[in-house]
Design a protein around this motif. Structure first.
Motif, mmCIF file in Angstrom:
data_model
loop_
_atom_site.group_PDB
_atom_site.id
_atom_site.type_symbol
_atom_site.label_atom_id
_atom_site.label_comp_id
_atom_site.label_asym_id
_atom_site.label_seq_id
_atom_site.Cartn_x
_atom_site.Cartn_y
_atom_site.Cartn_z
ATOM 1 N N TYR A 143 27.504 -37.695 13.399
ATOM 2 C CA TYR A 143 26.445 -36.717 13.187
ATOM 3 C C TYR A 143 25.209 -37.063 14.028
ATOM 4 C CZ TYR A 143 29.022 -35.382 8.938
ATOM 5 O OH TYR A 143 29.980 -34.956 8.061
ATOM 6 N N HIS A 144 24.501 -36.014 14.486
ATOM 7 C CA HIS A 144 23.237 -36.171 15.199
ATOM 8 C C HIS A 144 22.231 -35.198 14.602
ATOM 9 C CE1 HIS A 144 26.050 -38.040 17.958
ATOM 10 N NE2 HIS A 144 25.016 -38.686 18.459
ATOM 11 N N GLU A 145 20.960 -35.580 14.594
ATOM 12 C CA GLU A 145 19.951 -34.728 13.979
ATOM 13 C C GLU A 145 18.917 -34.235 14.974
ATOM 14 O OE1 GLU A 145 16.488 -36.534 11.789
ATOM 15 O OE2 GLU A 145 17.927 -38.172 11.585
ATOM 16 N N TYR A 146 18.386 -33.038 14.665
ATOM 17 C CA TYR A 146 17.410 -32.383 15.522
ATOM 18 C C TYR A 146 16.351 -31.723 14.639
ATOM 19 C CZ TYR A 146 21.229 -32.984 18.799
ATOM 20 O OH TYR A 146 22.229 -33.542 19.554
ATOM 21 N N THR A 147 15.132 -31.746 15.088
ATOM 22 C CA THR A 147 14.009 -31.180 14.346
ATOM 23 C C THR A 147 13.977 -29.665 14.463
ATOM 24 O OG1 THR A 147 12.730 -33.161 14.869
ATOM 25 C CG2 THR A 147 11.496 -31.255 14.075
ATOM 26 N N VAL A 148 13.744 -29.005 13.344
ATOM 27 C CA VAL A 148 13.425 -27.581 13.331
ATOM 28 C C VAL A 148 11.932 -27.520 13.025
ATOM 29 C CG1 VAL A 148 13.789 -25.353 12.190
ATOM 30 C CG2 VAL A 148 15.727 -26.921 12.543
ATOM 31 N N LYS A 149 11.158 -27.059 14.002
ATOM 32 C CA LYS A 149 9.703 -27.042 13.830
ATOM 33 C C LYS A 149 9.300 -26.261 12.590
ATOM 34 C CE LYS A 149 8.305 -27.640 18.613
ATOM 35 N NZ LYS A 149 7.534 -27.067 19.736
ATOM 36 N N THR A 150 8.269 -26.762 11.931
ATOM 37 C CA THR A 150 7.703 -26.115 10.758
ATOM 38 C C THR A 150 6.321 -25.604 11.139
ATOM 39 O OG1 THR A 150 8.888 -27.627 9.292
ATOM 40 C CG2 THR A 150 7.016 -26.429 8.350
ATOM 41 N N THR A 207 3.273 -32.722 11.562
ATOM 42 C CA THR A 207 4.342 -33.707 11.726
ATOM 43 C C THR A 207 5.647 -32.973 12.023
ATOM 44 O OG1 THR A 207 5.013 -33.680 9.401
ATOM 45 C CG2 THR A 207 3.227 -35.203 10.016
ATOM 46 N N ARG A 208 6.735 -33.697 12.071
ATOM 47 C CA ARG A 208 8.040 -33.071 12.294
ATOM 48 C C ARG A 208 8.442 -32.172 11.127
ATOM 49 N NH1 ARG A 208 12.372 -37.379 13.062
ATOM 50 N NH2 ARG A 208 13.702 -35.635 13.636
ATOM 51 N N PRO A 243 11.543 -31.419 21.734
ATOM 52 C CA PRO A 243 10.112 -31.683 21.532
ATOM 53 C C PRO A 243 9.790 -33.038 20.897
ATOM 54 C CG PRO A 243 10.900 -30.085 19.927
ATOM 55 C CD PRO A 243 12.039 -30.347 20.865
ATOM 56 N N TYR A 244 10.762 -33.673 20.264
ATOM 57 C CA TYR A 244 10.502 -34.939 19.584
ATOM 58 C C TYR A 244 11.470 -36.009 20.084
ATOM 59 C CZ TYR A 244 7.900 -31.922 16.425
ATOM 60 O OH TYR A 244 7.017 -31.015 15.908
#
Length: 128
Positions: free
Chosen positions: A84-91, A96-97, A61-62
């Motif tokens: 390392y790689h990062e991914y958003t966990v929706k709040t 915002t992210r 989504p982002y």
């Protein structure tokens, strides 16, 4: 977008247990001692969605999802750039992210959850 390969690893809890039984020491790089752990079943439901997207290779989504995580805070074990790689966990309710992320390492099941924008991390334990 290139996603990191996933290879087998020895579990962090096994390394800690071995060190305690033998009377040795545990380093942050071998046992992820700088981070806590969280049971997979205790993650917020949105984290399950993110983990599923990671396994599927997206779509995310982002636009920032899947970028290299630099580990500037030094909380995670030190690794080479690109590890390392990062991914958003929706709040829910956030415009915002938000602060929640999954950070993956190159090793299988080396997934970390943070709810406070990298201040603390928990290694996801898939066995509980």
């Amino acid at each position: 977008m290139r996603f990191p390969p996933r290879i087998t690893r020895i579990g962090a809890s096994a390394a800690v247990l071995s060190a305690l039984l033998i009377g040795g020491t545990v380093s942050a790089t071998t046992a992820h001692a700088a981070v806590g752990s969280v049971c997979y079943s205790k993650l917020p439901s949105q984290a399950y969605d993110t983990l599923k997207l990671i396994e599927q290779g997206g779509p995310f989504p982002y636009s920032q999802d899947g970028v290299v995580f630099q580990n500037r805070e030094g909380v995670l074990p030190s690794q080479s750039s690109g590890y390392y790689h990062e991914y958003t966990v929706k709040t829910p309710g956030s415009s915002t992210r938000g602060a929640r992320r999954i950070v993956t390492g190159e090793q299988t099941d080396e997934d970390y959850y943070t709810a406070d924008h990298y201040a603390t991390f928990n290694l996801i334990d898939y066995d509980c």
